[in-house]
Enzyme design. Structure first.
Site, PDB file in Angstrom:
ATOM      1  N   MET A 127      41.888  14.498   3.236  1.00 42.83           N
ATOM      2  CA  MET A 127      41.911  14.014   4.871  1.00 42.83           C
ATOM      3  C   MET A 127      42.557  12.502   4.794  1.00 42.83           C
ATOM      4  O   MET A 127      42.388  11.963   3.977  1.00 42.83           O
ATOM      5  CB  MET A 127      40.670  14.018   5.506  1.00 42.83           C
ATOM      6  CG  MET A 127      39.956  15.403   5.931  1.00 42.83           C
ATOM      7  SD  MET A 127      38.584  15.348   6.829  1.00 42.83           S
ATOM      8  CE  MET A 127      39.232  14.903   8.337  1.00 42.83           C
ATOM      9  N   LYS A 130      49.311  14.560   5.325  1.00 43.90           N
ATOM     10  CA  LYS A 130      49.860  15.874   5.225  1.00 43.90           C
ATOM     11  C   LYS A 130      50.953  16.501   6.582  1.00 43.90           C
ATOM     12  O   LYS A 130      51.582  16.932   6.497  1.00 43.90           O
ATOM     13  CB  LYS A 130      48.673  17.058   5.132  1.00 43.90           C
ATOM     14  CG  LYS A 130      47.982  16.649   3.758  1.00 43.90           C
ATOM     15  CD  LYS A 130      46.845  17.780   3.696  1.00 43.90           C
ATOM     16  CE  LYS A 130      45.821  17.736   4.696  1.00 43.90           C
ATOM     17  NZ  LYS A 130      45.082  16.228   4.999  1.00 43.90           N
ATOM     18  N   GLU A 159      46.873  22.881   8.915  1.00 45.90           N
ATOM     19  CA  GLU A 159      45.568  23.266   8.671  1.00 45.90           C
ATOM     20  C   GLU A 159      45.442  24.546   8.108  1.00 45.90           C
ATOM     21  O   GLU A 159      44.685  25.532   8.452  1.00 45.90           O
ATOM     22  CB  GLU A 159      44.934  22.906   9.801  1.00 45.90           C
ATOM     23  CG  GLU A 159      45.037  21.661  10.621  1.00 45.90           C
ATOM     24  CD  GLU A 159      44.341  20.491   9.874  1.00 45.90           C
ATOM     25  OE1 GLU A 159      43.739  20.745   8.669  1.00 45.90           O
ATOM     26  OE2 GLU A 159      44.446  19.358  10.200  1.00 45.90           O
TER      27      GLU A 159
END
Length: 192
Positions: A25, A29, A96
């Protein structure tokens, strides 16, 4: 033949492929996914972006990074729907990916085999430091894998772990800085 058909045929002659962007996290990304998608759009390629329906942290439909960089997307509840909704896209972005079902690698393979460039972003590890969802399989079949790192909030070294700050054992806990922080290996294992 319309210009859009000509461009679609020309761009897909080279064949498709799978690119994976992974990391912890807060490692960038989604921003990297959006950067690649925007470059494809600048090249006048047809682009479709998808995300899991359960990810409503910043927006119900758009893909949004922690730094508020956004791109329009289509939320889906099953990876197979991506095949139905991709249409004539030349580039498919998926954010995701760790939240999708186990069929996502098969879906990405199918798209790539049709000549589509597939760009996938997701967490490679869960908060326990274990491989997350379909990500290991996606990395195995990808032509390229880009591992991005956050900055450890404890020591400033490159962070590859997502340390959970709140109690709970469920694998999926949607959250932000109130729930997670990036940590390097040493700081993650010290649990302080």
């Amino acid at each position: 033949m319309q210009l859009s058909d000509e461009i679609f045929n020309r761009k897909n002659e080279a064949g498709g492929g799978i690119e994976v962007i992974c990391g912890s996290m807060f490692s960038g990304k989604t921003e990297e996914l959006i950067r690649r998608i925007n470059r494809a759009r600048y090249a006048r390629l047809s682009v479709k972006v998808f995300k899991p329906k359960l990810d409503v942290r910043y927006d119900e439909s758009d893909v949004v990074s922690h730094n508020a960089v956004a791109a329009a997307s289509t939320p889906v509840d099953k990876s197979e729907k991506i095949l139905l909704l991709a249409g004539h896209a030349q580039v498919v972005g998926i954010d995701e990916a760790q939240f999708f079902d186990a069929k996502l690698p098969e879906v990405c393979q199918s798209l790539a085999n049709k000549g589509i460039r597939v760009v996938v972003a997701g967490l490679d590890m869960d908060f326990k430091g274990r491989p997350f969802g379909p990500m290991p399989a996606l990395m195995a079949i990808a032509e390229s894998v880009t591992k991005v790192h956050a900055v450890c909030v404890k020591c400033g070294n490159p962070a590859l772990y997502s340390y959970r700050l709140v109690p709970g054992k469920e694998k999926v806990l949607l959250g932000e800085k109130e729930s997670y922080e990036p940590r390097c290996r040493v700081c993650y294992n010290s649990k302080v």
